[in-house]
Design a protein around this motif. Structure first.
Motif, PDB file in Angstrom:
ATOM      1  N   PHE A  12      23.501  31.075   3.844  1.00 40.57           N
ATOM      2  CA  PHE A  12      24.614  31.978   3.572  1.00 40.57           C
ATOM      3  C   PHE A  12      24.934  32.838   4.785  1.00 40.57           C
ATOM      4  CE2 PHE A  12      26.614  35.700   1.403  1.00 40.57           C
ATOM      5  CZ  PHE A  12      27.704  35.017   0.905  1.00 40.57           C
ATOM      6  N   ALA A  13      23.921  33.195   5.559  1.00 40.09           N
ATOM      7  CA  ALA A  13      24.159  33.943   6.796  1.00 40.09           C
ATOM      8  C   ALA A  13      25.058  33.155   7.731  1.00 40.09           C
ATOM      9  CB  ALA A  13      22.836  34.268   7.479  1.00 40.09           C
ATOM     10  N   ASN A  14      24.878  31.844   7.772  1.00 40.71           N
ATOM     11  CA  ASN A  14      25.717  31.015   8.635  1.00 40.71           C
ATOM     12  C   ASN A  14      27.111  30.815   8.060  1.00 40.71           C
ATOM     13  OD1 ASN A  14      24.233  30.021  11.105  1.00 40.71           O
ATOM     14  ND2 ASN A  14      22.713  29.531   9.550  1.00 40.71           N
ATOM     15  N   PHE A  15      27.247  30.855   6.731  1.00 40.45           N
ATOM     16  CA  PHE A  15      28.587  30.847   6.142  1.00 40.45           C
ATOM     17  C   PHE A  15      29.351  32.088   6.585  1.00 40.45           C
ATOM     18  CE2 PHE A  15      27.566  27.297   3.524  1.00 40.45           C
ATOM     19  CZ  PHE A  15      28.767  26.840   2.986  1.00 40.45           C
ATOM     20  N   ILE A  16      28.695  33.248   6.511  1.00 40.34           N
ATOM     21  CA  ILE A  16      29.331  34.489   6.964  1.00 40.34           C
ATOM     22  C   ILE A  16      29.640  34.414   8.451  1.00 40.34           C
ATOM     23  CG2 ILE A  16      28.945  36.965   7.318  1.00 40.34           C
ATOM     24  CD1 ILE A  16      27.310  36.993   4.760  1.00 40.34           C
ATOM     25  N   GLY A  17      28.668  33.928   9.232  1.00 45.07           N
ATOM     26  CA  GLY A  17      28.871  33.824  10.668  1.00 45.07           C
ATOM     27  C   GLY A  17      30.008  32.897  11.033  1.00 45.07           C
ATOM     28  N   SER A  18      30.192  31.811  10.282  1.00 45.63           N
ATOM     29  CA  SER A  18      31.273  30.881  10.576  1.00 45.63           C
ATOM     30  C   SER A  18      32.632  31.555  10.428  1.00 45.63           C
ATOM     31  CB  SER A  18      31.175  29.663   9.648  1.00 45.63           C
ATOM     32  OG  SER A  18      32.111  28.671  10.010  1.00 45.63           O
ATOM     33  N   HIS A  19      32.803  32.336   9.352  1.00 45.81           N
ATOM     34  CA  HIS A  19      34.042  33.110   9.195  1.00 45.81           C
ATOM     35  C   HIS A  19      34.175  34.143  10.314  1.00 45.81           C
ATOM     36  CE1 HIS A  19      35.786  31.740   5.439  1.00 45.81           C
ATOM     37  NE2 HIS A  19      34.614  31.812   4.822  1.00 45.81           N
ATOM     38  N   PHE A  20      33.091  34.822  10.626  1.00 40.31           N
ATOM     39  CA  PHE A  20      33.107  35.855  11.670  1.00 40.31           C
ATOM     40  C   PHE A  20      33.621  35.276  12.988  1.00 40.31           C
ATOM     41  CE2 PHE A  20      31.040  37.921  15.270  1.00 40.31           C
ATOM     42  CZ  PHE A  20      31.307  39.258  15.043  1.00 40.31           C
ATOM     43  N   TRP A  21      33.083  34.132  13.394  1.00 42.51           N
ATOM     44  CA  TRP A  21      33.492  33.554  14.672  1.00 42.51           C
ATOM     45  C   TRP A  21      34.893  32.949  14.605  1.00 42.51           C
ATOM     46  CZ3 TRP A  21      31.033  35.395  18.512  1.00 42.51           C
ATOM     47  CH2 TRP A  21      29.695  35.757  18.385  1.00 42.51           C
ATOM     48  N   ASN A  22      35.329  32.529  13.427  1.00 42.02           N
ATOM     49  CA  ASN A  22      36.720  32.107  13.278  1.00 42.02           C
ATOM     50  C   ASN A  22      37.670  33.276  13.525  1.00 42.02           C
ATOM     51  OD1 ASN A  22      36.085  29.468  12.709  1.00 42.02           O
ATOM     52  ND2 ASN A  22      36.516  29.586  10.519  1.00 42.02           N
ATOM     53  N   PHE A  23      37.289  34.456  13.032  1.00 40.36           N
ATOM     54  CA  PHE A  23      38.112  35.650  13.281  1.00 40.36           C
ATOM     55  C   PHE A  23      38.240  35.898  14.785  1.00 40.36           C
ATOM     56  CE2 PHE A  23      36.527  37.621   9.036  1.00 40.36           C
ATOM     57  CZ  PHE A  23      37.349  36.758   8.336  1.00 40.36           C
ATOM     58  N   GLN A  24      37.110  35.791  15.494  1.00 41.22           N
ATOM     59  CA  GLN A  24      37.134  36.047  16.940  1.00 41.22           C
ATOM     60  C   GLN A  24      37.990  35.008  17.656  1.00 41.22           C
ATOM     61  OE1 GLN A  24      35.740  38.942  17.007  1.00 41.22           O
ATOM     62  NE2 GLN A  24      34.909  38.463  14.983  1.00 41.22           N
ATOM     63  N   ASP A  25      37.891  33.760  17.214  1.00 44.26           N
ATOM     64  CA  ASP A  25      38.681  32.693  17.821  1.00 44.26           C
ATOM     65  C   ASP A  25      40.170  32.938  17.625  1.00 44.26           C
ATOM     66  OD1 ASP A  25      38.452  29.769  18.981  1.00 44.26           O
ATOM     67  OD2 ASP A  25      39.946  29.658  17.369  1.00 44.26           O
ATOM     68  N   GLU A  26      40.546  33.434  16.440  1.00 47.57           N
ATOM     69  CA  GLU A  26      41.950  33.766  16.194  1.00 47.57           C
ATOM     70  C   GLU A  26      42.418  34.880  17.119  1.00 47.57           C
ATOM     71  OE1 GLU A  26      44.559  32.779  14.210  1.00 47.57           O
ATOM     72  OE2 GLU A  26      43.362  30.980  13.928  1.00 47.57           O
ATOM     73  N   MET A  27      41.578  35.890  17.301  1.00 49.00           N
ATOM     74  CA  MET A  27      41.944  37.001  18.178  1.00 49.00           C
ATOM     75  C   MET A  27      42.137  36.521  19.610  1.00 49.00           C
ATOM     76  SD  MET A  27      39.497  40.091  16.768  1.00 49.00           S
ATOM     77  CE  MET A  27      40.196  41.252  17.927  1.00 49.00           C
ATOM     78  N   LEU A  28      41.259  35.634  20.070  1.00 50.22           N
ATOM     79  CA  LEU A  28      41.386  35.096  21.419  1.00 50.22           C
ATOM     80  C   LEU A  28      42.662  34.282  21.561  1.00 50.22           C
ATOM     81  CD1 LEU A  28      37.687  33.992  22.038  1.00 50.22           C
ATOM     82  CD2 LEU A  28      38.884  35.831  23.212  1.00 50.22           C
ATOM     83  N   LEU A  30      45.467  34.518  19.763  1.00 50.95           N
ATOM     84  CA  LEU A  30      46.651  35.373  19.704  1.00 50.95           C
ATOM     85  C   LEU A  30      46.832  36.172  20.992  1.00 50.95           C
ATOM     86  CD1 LEU A  30      46.200  36.663  16.041  1.00 50.95           C
ATOM     87  CD2 LEU A  30      47.971  35.107  16.859  1.00 50.95           C
ATOM     88  N   ALA A  31      45.724  36.593  21.590  1.00 50.24           N
ATOM     89  CA  ALA A  31      45.807  37.348  22.837  1.00 50.24           C
ATOM     90  C   ALA A  31      46.260  36.473  23.993  1.00 50.24           C
ATOM     91  CB  ALA A  31      44.451  37.975  23.158  1.00 50.24           C
ATOM     92  N   ALA A  32      45.912  35.174  23.954  1.00 55.37           N
ATOM     93  CA  ALA A  32      46.260  34.269  25.052  1.00 55.37           C
ATOM     94  C   ALA A  32      47.663  33.685  24.927  1.00 55.37           C
ATOM     95  CB  ALA A  32      45.236  33.133  25.122  1.00 55.37           C
ATOM     96  N   ASP A  33      48.280  33.850  23.766  1.00 59.57           N
ATOM     97  CA  ASP A  33      49.616  33.295  23.541  1.00 59.57           C
ATOM     98  C   ASP A  33      50.647  34.066  24.359  1.00 59.57           C
ATOM     99  OD1 ASP A  33      51.940  32.200  22.649  1.00 59.57           O
ATOM    100  OD2 ASP A  33      51.641  32.664  20.525  1.00 59.57           O
ATOM    101  N   PRO A  34      51.295  33.409  25.323  1.00 61.62           N
ATOM    102  CA  PRO A  34      52.273  34.143  26.165  1.00 61.62           C
ATOM    103  C   PRO A  34      53.483  34.627  25.384  1.00 61.62           C
ATOM    104  CG  PRO A  34      52.365  31.784  26.594  1.00 61.62           C
ATOM    105  CD  PRO A  34      51.184  32.002  25.703  1.00 61.62           C
ATOM    106  N   TYR A  35      53.740  34.019  24.233  1.00 62.60           N
ATOM    107  CA  TYR A  35      54.890  34.415  23.422  1.00 62.60           C
ATOM    108  C   TYR A  35      54.466  35.224  22.193  1.00 62.60           C
ATOM    109  CZ  TYR A  35      56.836  30.634  26.228  1.00 62.60           C
ATOM    110  OH  TYR A  35      57.208  29.840  27.274  1.00 62.60           O
ATOM    111  N   GLY A  36      53.200  35.600  22.153  1.00 58.22           N
ATOM    112  CA  GLY A  36      52.689  36.326  21.008  1.00 58.22           C
ATOM    113  C   GLY A  36      53.043  37.799  21.020  1.00 58.22           C
ATOM    114  N   ASP A  37      52.768  38.452  19.916  1.00 55.84           N
ATOM    115  CA  ASP A  37      53.024  39.876  19.771  1.00 55.84           C
ATOM    116  C   ASP A  37      52.134  40.656  20.741  1.00 55.84           C
ATOM    117  OD1 ASP A  37      53.190  42.582  18.850  1.00 55.84           O
ATOM    118  OD2 ASP A  37      53.834  41.831  16.891  1.00 55.84           O
TER     119      ASP A  37
END
Length: 488
Positions: A12-28, A30-37
Motif C-alpha cells: 500500500f505504501a507503493n500504491f501511495i508512492g505511485s500516485h505521489f510520483w505521478n503528481f510530480q510528473d504532472e508538475m514537471l 506542465l512546467a516544461a510546456d512552452p504553451y502552458g499556463d
C-alpha cells in the motif's frame, strides 16, 4: 542542494508512492510546456530536491525520482526490476560457462501492459514519429479512448505500477524474494521479523539507499512511507535502525500507512487481539527510529467527509491511496521551496523549510519520536470575506485512524502554509493540477513541552481518474492530541 531520499516499504505504501510520483510528473510536464499556463512555472519550487539527474547507457539524460521502493517479488507487474530506462540488453545470456550439465529454466509469465501503460507508450512513440517527420504528426491507427483508460484504472488495477507514468532508476526498485508466501500470509509483525537480516537482504537494501545518499550534496532528510500493519513493518523497522546508525544526524519523517485490507474484520476475537498486539509493537518500534511519525489510513474513506464529492471505493487501494498521496504531496512542498530574499515578491511562493526545521518547529528543540495527526477538509468553506474559525474546523476530517474529531486544543501553537491562495481581491493565484482548479491551505498546531504534537497536512489534488471537474479548497490542520506510548 538540500536533497530528500524517499523510501516506500510495502504494497500500500507503493500504491501511495505511485500516485505521489505521478503528481510530480504532472508538475514537471506542465512546467516544461512552452504553451502552458505561467502559474505552473514556479521558479521557487526546486524539483531537484526529490529528483536526480542521470544518464542512460545510450547517453540520454534521465530525470528520475530519488527513491527506494521495497515490495514483494512480482509486485512490479509489467515493469522490470531494472526500471524502464536502463533495461535494454540487460537480459542477454552470459558468455561465461560455469555448468556443463543440463539446465532447466523456469520463468514466471510476463504481465501484459494495461490500457493506461499502452497509451503512455503510444504517446512516446507518437512524439518520436513527430520529431522524425519534422513536426508532422501521424494519426495512430489504434487510438486508445480516455473512457476506456478510466474504466481500466477504476476496475483493473492489480499492481501499483499499473498506473505509474514515471521512469525509475534500477537502484530504485527492490523485490523481496524467497519468502514463499503471498500477501495474505505476510500479514503480521512476527512473520516478517527476520526478513531484513536473511539472505543478505539488509545489505542489498542498504547498498541501494547508499547509492542515492552518496550522490547528494547535502541531504536534508529521509521521507519514509511504510505499511505499518503486516510483515513489512518489522522489515522497515530493521531498515530504519540501520539508517539511524549510519546516518545519525539525518532526520526521518515517517508516514505509517494502512491499506483497506488492514481494516477488514477478522473472523474471531483471538485474531483481533493478536492483530492489535502486533500493531502496537509495530508502532512502538517504528516510532523509535524517526523524528516524527504520522499514522495514515482510515477504516472507511467513503463514509468520511473526504468523499463528499468523490466516489471512493474503500476496498480499492487505487482509490484510497490517491487521497493519501495528495496529502503527502502537499506535505513535501515546503521542503522543495527555495528561500526567498528580502526583496522577493511575496505574491510568489514562499515558506521554505527543511525537514529538520519542520520537525523542530512542530515538536520543539531536542525532541523526537513525535506522533503527528493528518487532517484534511475537502472541500473547505470559501475563504472570501469573514470566516468563523469553527466553520473551518467543522470541515476537517482526520486521515489518522482512531482520532477524536471534536477535540479542540486551546494550547496549540499554530503555523499555516497557504498553497494556491488569493493574492488580492482582483487576483487569484489558481493552482491548476491534473486539469483541476483547486486551492489549498495547511494549518498546523504545536503542543507545548510535555505533550505530543500533531501535524495535519493538506490535500492538493486527486488523480484525474477519480474526479474530473472538482473545484475545492483543502485545509490541513495540525492540532494537539494527548501523548501516548506503545510499549513492546
Amino acid at each position: 542542494m538540500r536533497e530528500i531520499v524517499t523510501v516506500q516499504v510495502g504494497s500500500f505504501a507503493n500504491f501511495i508512492g505511485s500516485h505521489f510520483w505521478n503528481f510530480q510528473d504532472e508538475m514537471l510536464g506542465l512546467a516544461a510546456d512552452p504553451y502552458g499556463d505561467p502559474v505552473f512555472k514556479i521558479q521557487s519550487l526546486n524539483m531537484d530536491v526529490i529528483y536526480r539527474t542521470g544518464e542512460t547507457h545510450q547517453g540520454t539524460t534521465s530525470y528520475t525520482p530519488r527513491l527506494l521502493s521495497i515490495d514483494f517479488q512480482g509486485s512490479l507487474g509489467s515493469v522490470s526490476s531494472k526500471g524502464t530506462l536502463y533495461s535494454e540488453g540487460s537480459n542477454e545470456p552470459s558468455e561465461v560457462v560455469t555448468w556443463a550439465g543440463h539446465v532447466s529454466t523456469h520463468a514466471s509469465e510476463l504481465q501484459n501492459k494495461n490500457l493506461f501503460l499502452q497509451s503512455l507508450y503510444q504517446e512516446e512513440q507518437d512524439v518520436a514519429l513527430t520529431n522524425g517527420n519534422n513536426g508532422e504528426a501521424k494519426d495512430s491507427q489504434h487510438e486508445i479512448q480516455d473512457t476506456d483508460i478510466v474504466r481500466c484504472l477504476d476496475e483493473g488495477v492489480q499492481f501499483w505500477t499499473d498506473f505509474s507514468k514515471v521512469h525509475y532508476h534500477p537502484q530504485s526498485l527492490y523485490e523481496v524474494n524467497g519468502l514463499w508466501m503471498d500477501v495474505k500470509q505476510f500479514d503480521n509483525y512476527g512473520i516478517g521479523r527476520d526478513v531484513f537480516m536473511e539472505n543478505l537482504r539488509g545489505e542489498e537494501i542498504c547498498d541501494k539507499l547508499r547509492f542515492f545518499v552518496e550522490e547528494c550534496d547535502h541531504i536534508q532528510g529521509f521521507q519514509f512511507i511504510v505499511d505499518d500493519s503486516g510483515g513489512f513493518s518489522p522489515l522497515a523497522a530493521d531498515f530504519l535502525e540501520s539508517v539511524s546508525d549510519e546516518y545519525t544526524n539525518t532526520p526521518v519523517l515517517l508516514y505509517a500507512v494502512r491499506g483497506p485490507s488492514s481494516h477488514m474484520s477478522l473472523s474471531s476475537r483471538k485474531q483481533t487481539v493478536v492483530r492489535d498486539l502486533h500493531d502496537a509493537v509495530s508502532f512502538s518500534r517504528l516510532s523509535s527510529f524517526c523524528k516524527m511519525i504520522v499514522p495514515v489510513g482510515l477504516p472507511s474513506l467513503s463514509r468520511s467527509k473526504t468523499s463528499t464529492f468523490l466516489n471512493i471505493k474503500d476496498e480499492n487501494p487505487y482509490h484510497c491511496s490517491a487521497v493519501y498521496a495528495a496529502a503527502l504531496h502537499s506535505t513535501s512542498l515546503p521542503f522543495r521551496m527555495e528561500p526567498l530574499g528580502p526583496t522577493a515578491d511575496l505574491s510568489d511562493v514562499f515558506g521554505a523549510v527543511d525537514v529538520n526545521g519542520f520537525v523542530q518547529m512542530l515538536a520543539g528543540q531536542s525532541r523526537q519520536n513525535m506522533v503527528a495527526i493528518l487532517d484534511v477538509a475537502m472541500p473547505s468553506p470559501c475563504l472570501s470575506g469573514k470566516q468563523d474559525k469553527q466553520s473551518l474546523l467543522r470541515n476537517l476530517q482526520p486521515l489518522t485512524p482512531e482520532v477524536a474529531e471534536d477535540v479542540d486544543d486551546l494550547q496549540a501553537v499554530e503555523s499555516m502554509i497557504m498553497h494556491g491562495a488569493i493574492g488580492s481581491v482582483q487576483e487569484v493565484i489558481a493552482y491548476q493540477f491534473l486539469k483541476l482548479r483547486m486551492q489549498s491551505m495547511v494549518h498546523m498546531n504545536v503542543q507545548p513541552q510535555g505533550q505530543c504534537s500533531a501535524i495535519y497536512q493538506q490535500l492538493v489534488a486527486l488523480s484525474q481518474f477519480l474526479c474530473h471537474s472538482l473545484q475545492s479548497l483543502v485545509i490541513l490542520s495540525a492540532s494537539m492530541v494527548s501523548c501516548w506510548e506503545a510499549q513492546s
